[in-house]
Design an enzyme around this catalytic site. Structure first.
Site, PDB file in Angstrom:
ATOM      1  N   ARG A  23     -12.023  -0.484   4.786  1.00 56.95           N
ATOM      2  CA  ARG A  23     -10.170  -0.456   5.091  1.00 56.95           C
ATOM      3  C   ARG A  23     -10.037   0.702   5.935  1.00 56.95           C
ATOM      4  NH1 ARG A  23      -5.582  -0.517   0.665  1.00 56.95           N
ATOM      5  NH2 ARG A  23      -5.385   1.726   1.033  1.00 56.95           N
ATOM      6  N   ASP A  33       0.856  -1.262  -0.138  1.00 55.03           N
ATOM      7  CA  ASP A  33       0.075  -0.044   0.045  1.00 55.03           C
ATOM      8  C   ASP A  33       0.970   1.135  -0.005  1.00 55.03           C
ATOM      9  OD1 ASP A  33      -2.449  -1.310   0.025  1.00 55.03           O
ATOM     10  OD2 ASP A  33      -2.489  -1.463   2.326  1.00 55.03           O
ATOM     11  N   HIS A  43       0.319  -7.647  -1.282  1.00 55.82           N
ATOM     12  CA  HIS A  43      -0.858  -8.184  -1.131  1.00 55.82           C
ATOM     13  C   HIS A  43      -1.558  -8.247  -2.425  1.00 55.82           C
ATOM     14  CE1 HIS A  43      -2.044  -4.289   0.294  1.00 55.82           C
ATOM     15  NE2 HIS A  43      -2.937  -4.230  -0.141  1.00 55.82           N
TER      16      HIS A  43
HETATM   17  C1  SIN Z   1      -6.484  -3.787  -0.766  1.00 58.04           C
HETATM   18  O1  SIN Z   1      -5.609  -3.660  -1.637  1.00 58.04           O
HETATM   19  O2  SIN Z   1      -6.427  -2.786   0.376  1.00 58.04           O
HETATM   20  C2  SIN Z   1      -7.668  -4.414  -1.056  1.00 58.04           C
HETATM   21  C3  SIN Z   1      -7.675  -5.851  -0.609  1.00 58.04           C
HETATM   22  C4  SIN Z   1      -8.681  -6.662  -0.809  1.00 58.04           C
HETATM   23  O3  SIN Z   1      -9.750  -6.093  -1.170  1.00 58.04           O
HETATM   24  O4  SIN Z   1      -8.697  -7.849  -0.615  1.00 58.04           O
END
Ligand code: SIN
Length: 279
Positions: free
Chosen positions: A270, A101, A255
């Site tokens: 989030r 991120d 991720h």
């Molecule tokens: C993100 O990249 O924060 C999204 C992750 C998700 O929606 O699983």
């Protein structure tokens, strides 16, 4: 203090946490135990939670001040909370590629807390890759070459005009012009401030080049690192249920939100925890 259980979900990273209700105010000992587990496992998963946006903010805030996203707005009443929504007719999803991120910020977020409100009947998993394991697996010669190199990160490819994240119909992005001109530099190999472990710190979404290398040298090396960093042996995968929560350490993982559920809705919320300058 509740008695917490941490059950690893793969051989490298990720643990399922049992024995805690995240909607309740947590005592200091529980927060310290979760902090230590996050550093050890890099991503923690919780099942059967029920969080209002305010409770999610309260939980995330126990780990540090919350951040906001420069290119994605938050909820009207709770600007710290981003609604990560994919509608049934969307063509792209948010986070649908390997990334860490906001590495285009000078101080990228320390971590994120993602809560599942609504999930598709099947699919929509999130994958995580351990960047310490990826570093550890490199040869000594490659480590010596990489250590000390600096990479340039920019949000332009994602949030500039026509960027991947601007194509989502459900998530409004802003300031495409700002995204194109923003760039920062970070070490290619980052040291975790708590564990002291080294890890790779480049990602395909935001890293544009390595300083001091010719264009083709940089492109070739980055392509190798992008692929190496997310090899299956460094990953775990989480299948969401409504009420699941994942909390990950952006200093240790990349991720990937898999988009394999066209025709269905997925709704997550989030919050992010502010971080330090990588070294
Ligand atoms: C993100 O990249 O924060 C999204 C992750 C998700 O929606 O699983």
């Amino acid at each position: 203090m509740p008695s917490l259980d941490f059950v690893p979900v793969s051989g490298v990273l990720g643990a399922l946490v049992d024995g805690v209700d995240l909607s309740e105010g947590l005592d200091d000992a529980t927060v310290e135990s979760l902090q230590a587990a996050l550093v050890e496992h890099h991503v923690l998963f919780f099942r059967n939670q029920s969080l209002t946006p305010q409770q999610q903010i309260a939980f995330g805030s126990r780990f540090g001040p919350l951040g906001s996203h420069p290119f994605v707005g938050g909820m009207a009443d709770h600007p710290e909370v981003i609604e990560v929504i994919t509608e049934p007719d969307d063509r792209v999803n948010f986070g649908g590629g390997w990334h860490t991120d906001v590495t285009f910020l000078e101080r990228p977020d320390l971590g994120s807390v993602l809560y599942a409100v609504e999930v598709p009947p099947v699919g929509g998993d999130t994958l995580f890759a351990d960047q310490h394991a990826a570093w550890d697996a490199l040869s000594d010669n490659m480590k010596e070459f990489l250590d000390g190199l600096v990479a340039v990160h920019s949000p332009g490819m994602q949030y500039g005009e026509g960027g991947y994240s601007t194509k989502s119909r459900s998530i409004a992005t802003r300031d495409a012009d700002g995204a194109v001109v923003t760039s920062v530099e970070h070490p290619v190999v980052r040291t975790h401030p708590v564990s002291g472990r080294k890890g790779l710190y480049v990602n395909r979404a935001f890293t544009t080049r390595i300083r001091g290398l010719h264009y083709d040298e940089s492109a070739m090396l980055l392509d190798f690192l992008f692929r190496h960093a997310v090899e299956e042996r460094f990953t775990c995968r989480f299948a969401w249920e409504p009420g699941s929560v994942a909390m990950w350490d952006n200093r240790s993982v990349q991720h990937f939100a898999l988009y394999d559920y066209r025709g269905h809705r997925r709704h997550m919320r989030r919050v992010t925890i502010s971080g330090d300058r990588p070294f």
